[in-house]
Design an enzyme around this catalytic site. Structure first.
Site, mmCIF file in Angstrom:
data_model
loop_
_atom_site.group_PDB
_atom_site.id
_atom_site.type_symbol
_atom_site.label_atom_id
_atom_site.label_comp_id
_atom_site.label_asym_id
_atom_site.label_seq_id
_atom_site.Cartn_x
_atom_site.Cartn_y
_atom_site.Cartn_z
ATOM 1 N N GLY A 46 0.486 -1.087 -0.194
ATOM 2 C CA GLY A 46 0.065 0.070 -0.093
ATOM 3 C C GLY A 46 0.385 1.296 0.207
ATOM 4 O O GLY A 46 0.376 2.266 0.017
ATOM 5 N N ASP A 105 -5.606 2.070 11.087
ATOM 6 C CA ASP A 105 -6.566 2.085 11.163
ATOM 7 C C ASP A 105 -6.221 1.029 12.759
ATOM 8 O O ASP A 105 -6.806 1.993 13.859
ATOM 9 C CB ASP A 105 -6.828 0.920 10.334
ATOM 10 C CG ASP A 105 -8.520 0.511 10.617
ATOM 11 O OD1 ASP A 105 -9.216 0.897 11.214
ATOM 12 O OD2 ASP A 105 -9.021 -0.392 9.885
ATOM 13 N N ARG A 167 -5.652 -0.317 -6.450
ATOM 14 C CA ARG A 167 -4.719 0.295 -6.084
ATOM 15 C C ARG A 167 -4.340 1.060 -6.549
ATOM 16 O O ARG A 167 -3.868 2.603 -6.433
ATOM 17 C CB ARG A 167 -3.477 -0.858 -6.015
ATOM 18 C CG ARG A 167 -3.541 -1.570 -4.560
ATOM 19 C CD ARG A 167 -2.049 -2.056 -4.695
ATOM 20 N NE ARG A 167 -2.300 -3.502 -3.726
ATOM 21 C CZ ARG A 167 -2.307 -3.664 -2.514
ATOM 22 N NH1 ARG A 167 -2.730 -2.764 -1.513
ATOM 23 N NH2 ARG A 167 -2.381 -5.137 -1.909
HETATM 24 P P1 IMP Z 1 -4.619 -2.070 11.203
HETATM 25 O O1 IMP Z 1 -2.996 -2.786 11.475
HETATM 26 O O2 IMP Z 1 -5.550 -2.217 11.568
HETATM 27 O O3 IMP Z 1 -3.807 -0.296 11.638
HETATM 28 O O4 IMP Z 1 -4.462 -1.819 9.396
HETATM 29 C C1 IMP Z 1 -3.544 -0.958 8.969
HETATM 30 C C2 IMP Z 1 -3.705 -2.113 7.739
HETATM 31 O O5 IMP Z 1 -4.903 -1.692 6.936
HETATM 32 C C3 IMP Z 1 -3.091 -1.121 6.266
HETATM 33 O O6 IMP Z 1 -1.830 -0.939 5.764
HETATM 34 C C4 IMP Z 1 -4.263 -1.110 5.423
HETATM 35 O O7 IMP Z 1 -3.096 -2.164 4.361
HETATM 36 C C5 IMP Z 1 -4.904 -2.251 5.725
HETATM 37 N N1 IMP Z 1 -6.357 -1.143 6.290
HETATM 38 C C6 IMP Z 1 -6.831 -0.276 6.649
HETATM 39 N N2 IMP Z 1 -8.403 0.260 6.608
HETATM 40 C C7 IMP Z 1 -8.142 0.327 5.121
HETATM 41 C C8 IMP Z 1 -9.077 0.987 3.919
HETATM 42 O O8 IMP Z 1 -10.113 1.463 4.746
HETATM 43 N N3 IMP Z 1 -8.935 -0.076 2.708
HETATM 44 C C9 IMP Z 1 -7.817 -0.469 2.731
HETATM 45 N N4 IMP Z 1 -7.285 -1.240 3.243
HETATM 46 C C10 IMP Z 1 -6.913 -0.555 4.932
HETATM 47 MG MG MG Z 2 -1.024 -2.083 4.232
#
Ligand code: IMP
Ligand code: MG
Length: 180
Positions: A46, A105, A167
Site C-alpha cells: 500500500g 486503522d 490500488r
Molecule cells: P491496522 O493494523 O488495523 O492499523 O491496519 C493497517 C492496514 O490495514 C493498512 O496498511 C491497510 O493495508 C489495511 N487497511 C486498513 N483500513 C483500510 C481501508 O479502509 N482500506 C484498505 N485497506 C485498509
Molecule cells: Mg497496508
C-alpha cells in the site's frame, strides 16, 4: 471484478488533496530529520504511491527500504495476526527509522513493526501515514506525522486495496457499501 471507477461511491480525498498532504508531510519530516540520515521503511504494498510522492518532495538524504507484513488477509475484515512476508535488507540498528504507511486503522500492524524495530536496536522509530482512521483504533497508537484524518469507512485507491484490487485509482474513494 467490477470496472475500476464503478466501485466508488464517493471520492473522499482528491489527487490534489493527496499532493498537498505529501508536500506538507515532506516539509515536516525534512525539517525534523535534517542531519539524521533517516531510514524510511515502506510497508508493502500500500505504501508505494505515497512513499514515491512523499520522498520526492523531501529535500534531505533519505534511505528507503521495504517490508511486507500482512494483517488483512485479502478481504475487508481484520485479523489480529501480523506476519512478516518480506523483511528489510537494511539493518535498523542505530538508525532513525520512519515507517511509511498508507493508513493506520486498528494500529495493530504498526505496533508489531515498531516493537520489532526497537528490539533490533533502532535509535528512534516514528510513523508517517497518509491516512489516519482514528475511529478504527483498538490500541494506543499515535502516528507522529498524519496526512489526512478520515472517517471509519473502507477506502481504496492510491495504494490502498480491496482484495488486492483498485490500488491504481489516483484518488482515495469509498467503496459502495452494497459491494462489501
Ligand atoms: P491496522 O493494523 O488495523 O492499523 O491496519 C493497517 C492496514 O490495514 C493498512 O496498511 C491497510 O493495508 C489495511 N487497511 C486498513 N483500513 C483500510 C481501508 O479502509 N482500506 C484498505 N485497506 C485498509
Ligand atoms: Mg497496508
Amino acid at each position: 471484478m467490477n470496472k475500476l471507477h464503478e466501485v466508488i461511491e464517493e471520492v473522499l480525498v482528491s489527487e490534489e488533496e493527496i499532493q498537498q498532504a505529501c508536500k506538507r508531510l515532506a516539509a515536516q519530516v525534512s525539517q525534523d530529520y535534517k542531519d539524521k540520515e533517516p531510514l524510511m521503511v515502506g510497508l508493502l504494498k500500500g505504501c508505494i504511491p505515497f512513499i514515491a510522492d512523499l520522498t520526492r518532495q523531501m529535500d534531505i538524504n533519505v534511505q528507503i527500504d521495504y517490508m511486507a507484513v500482512s494483517s488483512y488477509h485479502g478481504g475487508s475484515s481484520q485479523s489480529n495476526e501480523v506476519k512478516i512476508e518480506k523483511d528489510l535488507k537494511t539493518s535498523v540498528e542505530g538508525r532513525n527509522v520512519i515507517i511509511a504507511e498508507d493508513i493506520v486503522d486498528s494500529g495493530a500492524t504498526l505496533q508489531k513493526v515498531i516493537g520489532l524495530f526497537e528490539y533490533r536496536g533502532a535509535k528512534s522509530v516514528e510513523v508517517v501515514t497518509l491516512l489516519n482512521k482514528q475511529a478504527g483504533r483498538k490500541i494506543r497508537m499515535i502516528p507522529k506525522y498524519v496526512g489526512i484524518e478520515i472517517p471509519n469507512k473502507f477506502v481504496v485507491g492510491y495504494g490502498l486495496d480491496w482484495a488486492d484490487h483498485y490500488r491504481n485509482l489516483p484518488y482515495i474513494g469509498v467503496v459502495k457499501k452494497e459491494l462489501l
